[in-house]
Design an enzyme around this catalytic site. Structure first.
Site, PDB file in Angstrom:
ATOM      1  N   THR A  18     -13.902  10.498  -9.540  1.00 44.65           N
ATOM      2  CA  THR A  18     -12.918  11.157 -10.406  1.00 44.65           C
ATOM      3  C   THR A  18     -13.585  11.791 -11.617  1.00 44.65           C
ATOM      4  O   THR A  18     -12.919  12.443 -12.417  1.00 44.65           O
ATOM      5  CB  THR A  18     -11.871  10.143 -10.903  1.00 44.65           C
ATOM      6  N   HIS A  19     -14.892  11.627 -11.761  1.00 44.76           N
ATOM      7  CA  HIS A  19     -15.601  12.131 -12.939  1.00 44.76           C
ATOM      8  C   HIS A  19     -15.694  13.661 -12.905  1.00 44.76           C
ATOM      9  O   HIS A  19     -16.009  14.257 -11.868  1.00 44.76           O
ATOM     10  CB  HIS A  19     -17.004  11.525 -13.010  1.00 44.76           C
TER      11      HIS A  19
END
Length: 200
Positions: free
Chosen positions: A67-68
């Site tokens: 999700t970065h």
């Protein structure tokens, strides 16, 4: 703090330590202390409680391994991609204005409400304190919870239709002053305005 690009229609109030950036606020609407609103178009006669914030940006929750933002955003450092692979921010609601979130007219938002960028809060709705609003809210509905869910409508369908068509918040100030006595009861309000219409 009120940003230079913000627009105020008049008789607005801002609580201490509130932040209002890149936004527009309608006549007589107010925001309470510690509230942080950005890129929001607020209608007239809105009551916004303390500690209300708009949450900006989103991350992928499906398919992507991480999700970065370094894996999908070119605006982040470090970035491992040469092109934007995921839309982090919604497009403006209106191509002629920069606002990404809409709060209608006569909306009441309770304390400590979080609003996800990109949603629309319909005219006359109420958002219970502590809620997380992650989708559009219908006019004259009451929502609450995390995430916010429909609880009930404030009025009967025909009464809501009347108000949505009538749009009292667009009336001149003198009209509102003269008719303020009938704002205490929806049935009296509709009856008085219908009678005036018939007598014209």
């Amino acid at each position: 703090m009120i940003g230079y690009s913000s627009k105020l229609e008049g008789l607005n109030k801002f609580g201490e330590k509130s932040i209002f950036i890149g936004s527009k606020i309608g006549y007589a609407s107010y925001i309470s202390k510690n509230t942080n609103l950005q890129n929001v178009n607020i209608g007239r006669y809105c009551s916004i409680g303390p500690n209300v914030i708009t949450i900006h940006g989103t991350h992928p929750a499906k398919v992507f391994v991480s999700t970065h933002p370094s894996f999908f955003s070119t605006d982040f450092t470090p970035s491992y991609t040469r092109e934007q692979l995921f839309e982090e921010k919604p497009a403006p609601l209106n191509s002629k204005e920069p606002y990404t979130t809409l709060i209608g007219n006569d909306v009441w938002i309770g304390a400590s409400v979080n609003i996800i960028e990109g949603v629309k809060l319909g005219d006359g709705c109420i958002v219970a304190a502590g809620s997380l609003v992650n989708k559009d809210v219908e006019p004259y509905s009451i929502v609450g919870g995390v995430p916010a869910k429909h609880i009930r409508y404030r009025f009967e369908p025909n009464e809501i239709n009347f108000l949505m068509d009538f749009k009292w918040w667009n009336k001149p100030i003198e009209w509102i002053k003269e008719n303020s006595y009938c704002f205490t009861n929806i049935k009296s309000f509709i009856d008085s305005q219908s009678l005036k219409k018939e007598n014209k």
